[in-house]
Write a protein that holds these residues in place. Structure first.
Motif, PDB file in Angstrom:
ATOM      1  N   GLU A  64       0.792  -1.286   0.052  1.00  0.00           N
ATOM      2  CA  GLU A  64      -0.018   0.003   0.059  1.00  0.00           C
ATOM      3  C   GLU A  64       0.850   1.337   0.065  1.00  0.00           C
ATOM      4  O   GLU A  64       0.292   2.339  -0.064  1.00  0.00           O
ATOM      5  CB  GLU A  64      -1.047   0.075   1.197  1.00  0.00           C
ATOM      6  CG  GLU A  64      -1.999  -1.134   1.235  1.00  0.00           C
ATOM      7  CD  GLU A  64      -2.806  -1.228   2.396  1.00  0.00           C
ATOM      8  OE1 GLU A  64      -2.449  -0.696   3.447  1.00  0.00           O
ATOM      9  OE2 GLU A  64      -3.673  -2.142   2.263  1.00  0.00           O
TER      10      GLU A  64
ATOM     11  N   HIS B 282      -3.439   4.788  -0.293  1.00  0.00           N
ATOM     12  CA  HIS B 282      -4.943   4.986   0.140  1.00  0.00           C
ATOM     13  C   HIS B 282      -5.311   6.380  -0.371  1.00  0.00           C
ATOM     14  O   HIS B 282      -6.560   6.617  -0.151  1.00  0.00           O
ATOM     15  CB  HIS B 282      -4.974   4.871   1.681  1.00  0.00           C
ATOM     16  CG  HIS B 282      -4.948   3.629   2.243  1.00  0.00           C
ATOM     17  ND1 HIS B 282      -5.949   2.982   2.488  1.00  0.00           N
ATOM     18  CD2 HIS B 282      -4.073   2.558   2.883  1.00  0.00           C
ATOM     19  CE1 HIS B 282      -5.786   1.721   2.634  1.00  0.00           C
ATOM     20  NE2 HIS B 282      -4.539   1.642   2.968  1.00  0.00           N
TER      21      HIS B 282
ATOM     22  N   SER C 121      -8.100   5.896  -2.707  1.00  0.00           N
ATOM     23  CA  SER C 121      -8.965   4.555  -2.366  1.00  0.00           C
ATOM     24  C   SER C 121     -10.474   5.204  -2.536  1.00  0.00           C
ATOM     25  O   SER C 121     -11.484   4.284  -2.856  1.00  0.00           O
ATOM     26  CB  SER C 121      -8.961   4.260  -0.780  1.00  0.00           C
ATOM     27  OG  SER C 121      -9.243   5.699   0.131  1.00  0.00           O
TER      28      SER C 121
END
Length: 489
Positions: free
Chosen positions: A141, A150, A153
């Motif tokens: 990630e 993220h 995301s």
């Protein structure tokens, strides 16, 4: 005639007689900036992402990606935004656009402008740096350039082209010193301006102070309070809701504090979840576990504790965690002499029915107070159809104190299993004073499985919800057992 305006890609654009319910996305597209797209109209796909200039801790600016489809455009009065058109052009692509093109990160292209804006927000993040020790191969990630995946995301690619998009993100270097958007970061972000416009019989106000806000609420108790608008924006777009009087409170200084003392943590109701996450920096482990599971980064950049609690929703993610933390709410209203009157209520006593609370007409949530010290064992379990960026079917938060193998205190918050978020008081009683072992946990798990009044809906059946409750405590116990042992590396 309103003099409200927004700076878009360096150019000041007047809002003129724009209807007060208009979103930033509709306003941008109506003005010819069609790079931002409407995909879902509820903040789940990120096709509408834009960059908002927000204050950084050092007095400069941060480029913060947000969903244009949810933000009322008048909430941007006096503010500065950058859309995909402001990143680069065909003659001189922005580094983000360049890497997306090189990696083949655009297929149908519908989502690409939103991806580019979210990616640019991470590209300009001040503390983004390559890891010094951890091998990026073993961290799926984060890229070797420090890019946090993220950050994307909340962006959906319907052509399933995520691999080249990730490759593009991981290939980004550092911004050049002559990059205009990088240079802009050294200057302060625009200060909030007082706004008061009325168009077609509807009014949008951003008061100058908390006192003015409370005075308006006293005189107009049915006024709609808006901070991040991540909930109200969906109502406007999907259900066609309109409000005759909207009061924006996200910039009020009294609602934006973050204080940590020996006795408590106090969080301003209008701070975005991303701001709270960064400000606490792991100081409240239960919240640190919650934040990555709360919607997407785009939503957390606007959503607030005050909004999540103010809606009274039984499926909000923050109430179970705050219930487990023993949180209290500070409610503010206008006094008879125009002064600010505050009262404090236990969160466990705040919810009175489905989307109903003890908050009185004229009151607003000023802050959330979390008492210290914190419990020694905490955990947040969210059961949803997707790992990230989804509404929970069941949410369970634990806060336990275990001394010499015995549970000395327990608070358990539940969401999604009743008309309101609630404390699992029967399960707490089944734990306190008993040894923290598998026998106690199994017995208490049976009690937990029967807490609340779970119903069946499109997210989960009542039986499934009960089963998830039944297994949650066992999952926590297994984790504590593993953590208590020395595991060879």
């Amino acid at each position: 005639m309103s003099d409200s305006a927004v700076t878009v890609n360096g150019v000041r654009r007047a809002l003129s007689e724009t209807a007060t319910h208009t979103t930033a996305l509709d306003w941008l597209r109506g003005g010819g900036l069609s790079g931002s797209k409407e995909g879902c109209a509820e903040g789940e796909c990120g096709a509408c992402a834009m960059l908002l200039a927000t204050p950084s801790p050092d007095g400069g600016t941060a480029w913060t990606p947000v969903n244009a489809c949810l933000v009322p455009v008048y909430a941007l009065d006096g503010q500065e935004i950058v859309t995909a058109e402001g990143l680069g052009d065909p003659e001189r692509l922005h580094p983000v656009q360049e890497k997306l093109a090189e990696a083949g990160g655009s297929q149908c292209g519908y989502c690409t402008p939103g991806f580019a804006c979210s990616m640019a927000g991470e590209y300009y993040r001040a503390d983004r740096a390559a890891p010094e020790e951890e091998c990026p191969v073993h961290d799926a990630e984060h890229g070797p350039n420090g890019f946090d995946l993220h950050a994307l995301s909340g962006n959906l690619c319907r052509c399933t082209g995520y691999r080249p998009i990730r490759d593009a993100a991981y290939a980004l270097g550092a911004p050049e010193s002559d990059d205009p958007l990088q240079q802009r970061l050294a200057q302060p972000a625009p200060a909030a301006v007082a706004t008061d416009v009325e168009v077609g019989g509807s009014r949008f106000v951003r008061p100058a102070s908390l006192g003015d806000t409370l005075g308006m609420l006293r005189d107009e108790p049915d006024a709609l309070l808006v901070a991040g608008s991540t909930d109200w924006g969906v109502e406007v777009n999907i259900r066609g809701r309109r409000a005759p009087f909207v009061v924006a409170i996200e910039h009020l200084p009294e609602l934006r504090g973050l204080t940590v003392t020996e006795e408590l943590v106090e969080i301003g109701a209008a701070l975005s979840l991303s701001e709270v996450e960064k400000g606490l920096d792991g100081a409240v482990p239960l919240l640190a576990e919650l934040f990555p599971q709360f919607a997407s980064r785009l939503i957390r950049n606007r959503g607030t504790f005050g909004g999540n609690l103010g809606t009274g929703s039984p499926i909000g993610d923050t109430p179970p965690a705050l219930l487990a933390l023993g949180a209290r709410l500070v409610l503010a209203s206008a006094g008879p002499d125009g002064d600010v009157v505050e009262r404090e209520v236990e969160l466990s006593e705040y919810f009175t029915g489905y989307r109903q609370t003890v908050r009185q007409p004229g009151e607003l949530i000023k802050s959330v107070r979390i008492p210290l010290p914190l419990a020694g064992v905490t955990a947040f379990h969210k059961i949803a159809k997707r790992r990230f960026d989804d509404i929970s079917s069941v949410a369970v938060a634990f806060a336990l104190d275990i001394d010499a193998g015995v549970v000395t205190a327990a608070r358990i918050g539940l969401g999604g299993v009743a008309a309101t978020p609630l404390r699992a008081t029967a399960t707490e009683a089944a734990l306190i004073g008993r040894p923290w072992n598998v026998e106690t946990v199994r017995a208490a798990s049976e009690v937990l499985g029967a807490e609340g009044t779970p119903m069946s809906d499109h997210r989960a059946s009542s039986e499934y919800r009960s089963l998830m409750l039944n297994t949650a405590l066992l999952k926590l116990y297994s984790r504590t057992v593993i953590e208590s042992k020395e595991v060879p590396v």
